[in-house]
Design an enzyme around this catalytic site. Sequence first.
Site, PDB file in Angstrom:
ATOM      1  N   CYS A   1       0.832  -1.208   0.000  1.00 14.32           N
ATOM      2  CA  CYS A   1       0.000   0.000   0.000  1.00 14.32           C
ATOM      3  C   CYS A   1       0.866   1.258   0.000  1.00 14.32           C
ATOM      4  CB  CYS A   1      -0.955  -0.004   1.180  1.00 14.32           C
ATOM      5  SG  CYS A   1      -2.107  -1.395   1.115  1.00 14.32           S
ATOM      6  N   THR A   2       1.982   1.202   0.698  1.00 16.28           N
ATOM      7  CA  THR A   2       2.901   2.342   0.708  1.00 16.28           C
ATOM      8  C   THR A   2       3.514   2.522  -0.678  1.00 16.28           C
ATOM      9  OG1 THR A   2       3.369   2.081   3.055  1.00 16.28           O
ATOM     10  CG2 THR A   2       5.001   3.289   1.747  1.00 16.28           C
TER      11      THR A   2
END
Length: 149
Positions: free
Chosen positions: A45-46
Site C-alpha cells: 500500500c505504501t
Amino acid sequence: MGLKVGDKVPDFTAKDQHGVFFKWSEYLGKPTVIYFYPKDDTPGCTAQACSFRDEYQDFKDLGAEVIGVSGDSEKSHVKFAQKYNLPFILLSDKDKSLRKLFDVPTNLLGLIPGRVTYVIDSKGVVQLVFNSMSAKNHISVAKAKIKEL
C-alpha cells in the site's frame, strides 16, 4: 452488483484525512481516479501510494484528481500522508460503506480488503475498473485511461 464500466457513481460522502466531509458531487466535472487499498503503511500500500504521489502532477496536468480509500481512521491517514508526503485526498471507510457501494471484493478468504482502482470521467461515469492485489500496475493503467478521456 457494484459499479461496472458505464455505471454512474452515486453521490456519497466520507471523511477525509483531515476529518472534513468529502462530497462526491462536488468533484464532478473532472476525471477522477479512486483507488481502494487494504491498509495504511503496509509495504504494498505504501508503494502504491508513493507511486501515485510520484505521478500525481502528471494526473493533475491531465486535469484529473486522485483519491485513495481504505478502512483506516482519519488519524491513521494523516500519519500516512505526512510520512510519505501524499498530496491527494485519503478517505476513511471504517464502516466499509464505500467498499460496499463500489463492490470492492475482499481477498484471502475475506480477510484482506481488496485493491481496486476506478477511473471515472468528468460526468461521473466509470470508465475503468482495475482489480489486482499487485500494487504495481494500478498507476500506469489508470494514467493510460485518463489520457484516453
